[in-house]
Scaffold this motif. Structure first.
Motif, PDB file in Angstrom:
ATOM      1  N   GLN A 138      13.411  38.537 -11.731  1.00 15.05           N
ATOM      2  CA  GLN A 138      13.732  39.693 -12.743  1.00 15.05           C
ATOM      3  C   GLN A 138      12.575  40.413 -13.187  1.00 15.05           C
ATOM      4  N   ILE A 139      11.836  39.425 -13.835  1.00 17.37           N
ATOM      5  CA  ILE A 139      10.665  40.117 -14.489  1.00 17.37           C
ATOM      6  C   ILE A 139       9.567  40.683 -13.782  1.00 17.37           C
ATOM      7  N   ILE A 140       9.346  39.964 -12.560  1.00 17.15           N
ATOM      8  CA  ILE A 140       8.359  40.448 -11.667  1.00 17.15           C
ATOM      9  C   ILE A 140       9.012  41.980 -11.008  1.00 17.15           C
ATOM     10  N   ASP A 141      10.420  41.985 -10.865  1.00 15.66           N
ATOM     11  CA  ASP A 141      10.992  43.181 -10.629  1.00 15.66           C
ATOM     12  C   ASP A 141      10.922  44.486 -11.523  1.00 15.66           C
ATOM     13  N   ILE A 142      10.911  44.103 -12.785  1.00 20.42           N
ATOM     14  CA  ILE A 142      10.668  45.394 -13.694  1.00 20.42           C
ATOM     15  C   ILE A 142       9.370  45.626 -14.070  1.00 20.42           C
ATOM     16  N   TRP A 143       8.472  44.470 -13.998  1.00 24.91           N
ATOM     17  CA  TRP A 143       7.262  44.691 -14.463  1.00 24.91           C
ATOM     18  C   TRP A 143       6.188  45.027 -13.215  1.00 24.91           C
ATOM     19  N   ILE A 144       6.315  44.534 -12.148  1.00 22.53           N
ATOM     20  CA  ILE A 144       5.329  44.770 -11.111  1.00 22.53           C
ATOM     21  C   ILE A 144       6.059  45.347  -9.722  1.00 22.53           C
ATOM     22  N   LEU A 145       6.827  44.689  -9.189  1.00 25.77           N
ATOM     23  CA  LEU A 145       7.185  45.184  -7.815  1.00 25.77           C
ATOM     24  C   LEU A 145       8.692  45.499  -7.716  1.00 25.77           C
ATOM     25  N   GLN A 146       8.693  47.054  -8.115  1.00 22.41           N
ATOM     26  CA  GLN A 146       9.902  47.481  -8.549  1.00 22.41           C
ATOM     27  C   GLN A 146      10.733  47.780  -7.213  1.00 22.41           C
ATOM     28  N   ILE A 185      20.010  25.630  -1.459  1.00 25.10           N
ATOM     29  CA  ILE A 185      20.816  25.840  -2.566  1.00 25.10           C
ATOM     30  C   ILE A 185      20.336  26.735  -3.483  1.00 25.10           C
ATOM     31  N   ILE A 186      19.109  26.278  -3.938  1.00 26.92           N
ATOM     32  CA  ILE A 186      18.432  27.080  -5.348  1.00 26.92           C
ATOM     33  C   ILE A 186      18.215  28.446  -4.931  1.00 26.92           C
ATOM     34  N   PHE A 187      17.952  28.783  -3.653  1.00 23.14           N
ATOM     35  CA  PHE A 187      17.628  30.166  -2.969  1.00 23.14           C
ATOM     36  C   PHE A 187      18.972  30.774  -3.325  1.00 23.14           C
ATOM     37  N   ILE A 188      20.216  30.377  -2.867  1.00 20.96           N
ATOM     38  CA  ILE A 188      21.447  31.137  -2.913  1.00 20.96           C
ATOM     39  C   ILE A 188      21.879  31.215  -4.211  1.00 20.96           C
ATOM     40  N   ILE A 189      21.755  30.281  -5.284  1.00 25.00           N
ATOM     41  CA  ILE A 189      22.204  30.390  -6.698  1.00 25.00           C
ATOM     42  C   ILE A 189      21.553  31.517  -7.315  1.00 25.00           C
ATOM     43  N   ALA A 190      19.988  31.457  -6.945  1.00 24.42           N
ATOM     44  CA  ALA A 190      19.148  32.442  -7.519  1.00 24.42           C
ATOM     45  C   ALA A 190      19.198  33.859  -7.476  1.00 24.42           C
ATOM     46  N   LEU A 191      19.984  34.134  -6.280  1.00 30.56           N
ATOM     47  CA  LEU A 191      20.306  35.334  -6.004  1.00 30.56           C
ATOM     48  C   LEU A 191      21.555  35.958  -6.533  1.00 30.56           C
ATOM     49  N   LEU A 192      22.272  35.118  -6.878  1.00 33.08           N
ATOM     50  CA  LEU A 192      23.863  35.663  -7.592  1.00 33.08           C
ATOM     51  C   LEU A 192      23.533  36.517  -8.764  1.00 33.08           C
ATOM     52  N   PRO A 193      22.783  36.245  -9.803  1.00 31.98           N
ATOM     53  CA  PRO A 193      22.824  36.985 -10.987  1.00 31.98           C
ATOM     54  C   PRO A 193      21.849  38.460 -10.441  1.00 31.98           C
ATOM     55  N   ASP A 194      22.609  39.424 -10.475  1.00 36.53           N
ATOM     56  CA  ASP A 194      21.661  40.754  -9.960  1.00 36.53           C
ATOM     57  C   ASP A 194      21.486  41.626 -11.267  1.00 36.53           C
ATOM     58  N   HIS A 195      21.873  41.462 -12.407  1.00 34.69           N
ATOM     59  CA  HIS A 195      21.199  42.385 -13.431  1.00 34.69           C
ATOM     60  C   HIS A 195      21.196  41.331 -14.701  1.00 34.69           C
ATOM     61  N   GLU A 196      20.291  42.086 -15.712  1.00 32.18           N
ATOM     62  CA  GLU A 196      20.149  41.321 -16.915  1.00 32.18           C
ATOM     63  C   GLU A 196      21.227  40.620 -17.608  1.00 32.18           C
ATOM     64  N   THR A 197      22.540  41.243 -17.777  1.00 32.78           N
ATOM     65  CA  THR A 197      23.507  40.616 -18.379  1.00 32.78           C
ATOM     66  C   THR A 197      23.928  39.551 -17.797  1.00 32.78           C
ATOM     67  N   ASP A 198      24.095  39.500 -16.338  1.00 35.45           N
ATOM     68  CA  ASP A 198      24.469  38.275 -15.456  1.00 35.45           C
ATOM     69  C   ASP A 198      23.667  37.058 -16.045  1.00 35.45           C
ATOM     70  N   LEU A 199      22.369  37.358 -16.023  1.00 29.89           N
ATOM     71  CA  LEU A 199      21.292  36.401 -16.278  1.00 29.89           C
ATOM     72  C   LEU A 199      21.560  35.546 -17.641  1.00 29.89           C
ATOM     73  N   GLU A 200      21.886  36.835 -18.536  1.00 35.30           N
ATOM     74  CA  GLU A 200      22.200  36.076 -19.878  1.00 35.30           C
ATOM     75  C   GLU A 200      23.265  35.383 -20.090  1.00 35.30           C
ATOM     76  N   LYS A 201      24.405  35.842 -19.503  1.00 37.37           N
ATOM     77  CA  LYS A 201      25.741  34.945 -19.249  1.00 37.37           C
ATOM     78  C   LYS A 201      25.407  33.621 -18.806  1.00 37.37           C
ATOM     79  N   PHE A 202      24.515  33.610 -17.692  1.00 40.91           N
ATOM     80  CA  PHE A 202      24.318  32.181 -16.818  1.00 40.91           C
ATOM     81  C   PHE A 202      23.498  31.580 -17.892  1.00 40.91           C
ATOM     82  N   ASN A 203      22.430  32.239 -18.563  1.00 37.66           N
ATOM     83  CA  ASN A 203      21.658  31.385 -19.494  1.00 37.66           C
ATOM     84  C   ASN A 203      22.672  30.668 -20.577  1.00 37.66           C
ATOM     85  N   LYS A 204      23.521  31.515 -21.226  1.00 39.45           N
ATOM     86  CA  LYS A 204      24.391  31.118 -22.089  1.00 39.45           C
ATOM     87  C   LYS A 204      25.286  29.829 -21.606  1.00 39.45           C
TER      88      LYS A 204
END
Lengths: 375, 367
Positions: free
Chosen positions: B108-116, B314-333
């Motif tokens: 996500q960070i690479i996506d918003i900062w470099i490789l949009q 498995i890591i690859f598939i789970i990492a693809l699941l959250p597709d925006h910032e709020t998803d990630l935050e929920k995931f994090n919580k």
């Protein structure tokens, strides 16, 4: 085996070049200057300067390349909308990643400058090191000046800003450094102030523009701004003054002295009394080098000169501070010091107008330490 | 069990802990901490360091009782084979999900900062490819890489220090304004960015050193990370006006160096990110390694490399699941209680339970 590995490596290299995010220079039209203005009808107007390379045939038949600039402007609701509108008028994609200048028109700056900068802060590709300046009159009009030296107007203004920065006439600021100061309730910004000179054929640094939070609220002249920057402990490489010191010599030139400030010592003391009044003691010690004294013999009159200059500078400093207070521009960051050292007093202060009520006591001491290679 | 190729020295342990701890959280740490504890964020970071040090002591206490066993062997040993295997499976899942979360935040960070415009799955795939390659051999080769890349942190340090020339140190004052309770609440955020020290649960038997020396190596690695983080938080606190500007800037460290350009290099934030990517890769590699090692013990195989395709998949598939910032935050919580239970609660229970076991040393590993 080796060939197979080589083959794999070359495939990997092809894959990891990041083809999606390439921005080719040949497709881009670089924006060099952005101007923000308010039209007479009160609408927002955006202007761009883009470089225009043309061939210049010389007498000997050879062609030389030169750059001047092409200017575009449009009325829009926001800067980004304006850019989209202008993008349809020119070939190639407008690209602001190499932008070097953002100019605010005087009328526009009297409103709020913060919202117009949002798009620059938000876009990761934008250039945060661009310089900001306020222009007397319309900012877009300055772009149509055709300077004789350095024909590209954006470069011209940029060089002008850089050289005046080294001469301590304007502060060194960029979009990034003003962000925190704009948002800080205890500090205000000052920006370079430009004006058109010589009937609109040159650009001239007029001094600095004072801001009250996010709005233009006053100005300082060139000489005042140098003293202001010294009072704010922001000396750059040079800081020069020419002052009237001798009374009524027959030849006018003999009445003056020119100085360069070698180094400064600034003391800023903020204190509060029981009633919540804020006092500021501002002492500035200038060690100066005499660069020009036509009447001659500096060592002989050094005490007299020191006194005279200290007096003049103290008076000037008081005037500068008065102007700052009239503009409600807390460029010294007195509010920040209150937050840091006198937090309870700050809580009781009027957060917007506290600076007007601050009682300043300022003093400038001048000491001549050198006089060049003649007396 | 422990072959010569898989043992590491205590210096390597030091660097492995550092690289596992420093990861994706470093960029947003100052922002997250200062949201709660404002301009006292640096104190919160220090408090977090203390908290983590206490946890390290507990983990060390557990490892010391079974100096030749990894966490995957300790659990069945203490809890019995059935329950042990179940808990081991939970650990494996936990490591897989943590790895995915880190990977997701990275992309996500690479996506918003470099490789949009680059699709996220490409970024995730490339990163995973590197990590799989890194962990597929033995522990020693991994350790060597971790040691090799640690000096890169000096560049991060240098760039941040350079930007301090425009700092206003008054932003830090008055100290203690936010109150003790906020400082402690703020330290929670910092604690999560120090995760990675749990690697010691697995590494412990592979290190050729005495128990005390291992503790010293781990603690000094953690001390290094705490001080490094505190410095970064401090730098962003004095660079940004805390209450409004830092509040608006989710990745302050990148932002503060974005404005500078040197003679040759412009956009040094990209430069910064490229170095940061290495630190992220080492963290993800750690979790990938831990989970595939777990599977090795679960299925009682000789080599973990055979499981790498599955864990990475498995890591690859789970990492693809959250597709925006709020998803990630929920995931994090969602992960917060998991971190707490797998790193604090379970090891602590094991530690206490281990006292009820017959006190015999299990093949003490001597150098």
């Amino acid at each position: 085996m080796k060939i197979k590995r080589l083959f794999m490596i070359s495939i990997c290299l092809l894959l990891i070049t990041g083809c999606w995010d390439q921005n080719l220079m040949k497709d881009a039209t670089l924006i060099q200057t952005i101007t923000f203005d308010q039209t007479d009808e009160g609408e927002f107007s955006l202007g761009f300067a883009i470089p225009n390379i043309y061939r210049n045939p010389t007498d000997s038949g050879q062609e030389t390349e030169a750059i001047n600039s092409e200017n575009l402007s449009t009325v829009a609701n926001t800067p980004r909308e304006g850019r989209m509108k202008l993008n349809t008028e020119i070939p190639g994609n407008l690209d602001s990643s190499k932008n070097k200048l953002v100019l605010f028109g005087e009328q526009f700056a009297k409103g709020d400058i913060y919202p117009s900068l949002d798009v620059i802060w938000r876009d990761p590709r934008s250039s945060l090191s661009a310089k900001l300046a306020v222009v007397k009159g319309k900012a877009f009009d300055t772009l149509s000046i055709q300077p004789r030296v350095e024909s590209n107007i954006s470069q011209n203004i940029l060089y002008l800003i850089r050289s005046t920065e080294t001469n301590t006439i304007i502060p060194e600021e960029s979009i990034q450094t003003v962000a925190s100061e704009l948002l800080d309730p205890g500090e205000d910004i000052v920006l370079p102030l430009l004006k058109m000179g010589r009937n609109g054929t040159t650009i001239d640094v007029a001094g600095v523009a004072l801001f009250d939070e996010r709005k233009l609220s006053g100005t300082l002249s060139q000489e005042e701004s140098t003293l202001f920057l010294l009072l704010n402990n922001k000396k750059s490489k040079y800081a020069r003054f020419t002052k009237y010191v001798n009374g009524n010599k027959e030849l006018n030139m003999n009445n003056f002295i020119s100085l360069n400030v070698d180094h400064i010592k600034r003391k800023l003391n903020v204190s509060v009394n029981d009633r919540g009044e804020v006092f500021v003691n501002l002492n500035l010690h200038l060690k100066v080098i005499v660069e020009e004294y036509p009447i001659g013999n500096v060592p002989n009159k050094v005490d007299q000169l020191n006194n005279k200059l200290s007096n003049t500078f103290t008076n000037n400093a008081e005037e500068v501070i008065k102007k700052l207070q009239e503009a409600n521009c807390d460029a010294f960051g007195i509010g920040r010091r209150l937050i840091a050292f006198h937090h309870d007093t700050w809580k009781e202060q009027d957060k917007t107008n506290y600076f007007k009520d601050v009682k300043f006591k300022s003093k400038v001491d001048v000491e001549i330490i050198q006089h060049g290679i003649v007396k | 069990m422990i072959t010569k190729e898989s043992s590491i020295s205590k210096t390597q342990l030091f660097f492995m802990i550092i690289q596992s701890q420093i990861g994706v959280g470093i960029l947003s740490l100052p922002h997250d901490v200062s949201l709660i504890s404002k301009n006292d964020g640096w104190i919160s970071t220090l408090i977090a360091g203390l908290i983590v040090q206490t946890i390290i002591l507990v983990l060390w206490g557990l490892c010391r009782r079974f100096p030749s066993l990894t966490i995957y062997e300790i659990i069945p040993h203490v809890l019995g084979k059935r329950l042990g295997k179940a808990i081991n499976l939970c650990y494996i899942l936990y490591f897989v999900v943590t790895g995915s979360l880190v990977l997701s935040r990275f992309s996500q960070i690479i996506d918003i900062w470099i490789l949009q415009r680059t699709p996220n799955w490409i970024l995730i795939l490339l990163m995973l490819g590197v990590c799989v390659y890194l962990v597929k051999d033995n522990l020693r080769s991994m350790a060597r890489f971790y040691v090799l890349v640690t000096p890169m942190l000096i560049i991060l340090f240098g760039l941040i220090t350079y930007s301090l020339k425009d700092a206003n140190f008054l932003y830090l004052l008055p100290i203690g304004q936010s109150g003790i309770s906020n400082m402690i609440k703020g330290s929670k955020e910092a604690t999560f960015s120090m995760l990675g020290f749990e690697f010691m649960l697995f590494l412990y038997p592979f290190v050729k050193a005495s128990n005390t020396r291992k503790l010293i190596a781990i603690s000094s690695a953690h001390l290094f990370v705490t001080l490094f983080y505190t410095y970064l938080v401090f730098a962003s606190l004095v660079f940004f006006e805390t209450r409004e500007d830092l509040y608006l800037t989710p990745q302050p460290l990148l932002y503060m160096i974005k404005a500078y350009s040197f003679q040759i290099i412009e956009r040094i934030d990209l430069f910064f990110l490229s170095i940061w990517i290495i630190s992220v890769a080492t963290s993800i590699a750690t979790w990938l390694f831990l989970s595939s090692q777990g599977l090795k013990y679960l299925f009682e195989r000789a080599n973990h490399a055979a499981f790498l395709p599955y864990t990475a998949g498995i890591i690859f598939i789970i990492a693809l699941l959250p597709d925006h910032e709020t998803d990630l935050e929920k995931f994090n919580k969602l992960m917060e209680p998991a971190h707490f239970s797998f790193i604090v609660v379970i090891p602590l229970c094991l530690f206490l339970l281990s006292f009820f076991l017959p006190n015999k040393k299990h093949g003490d590993y001597n150098v």
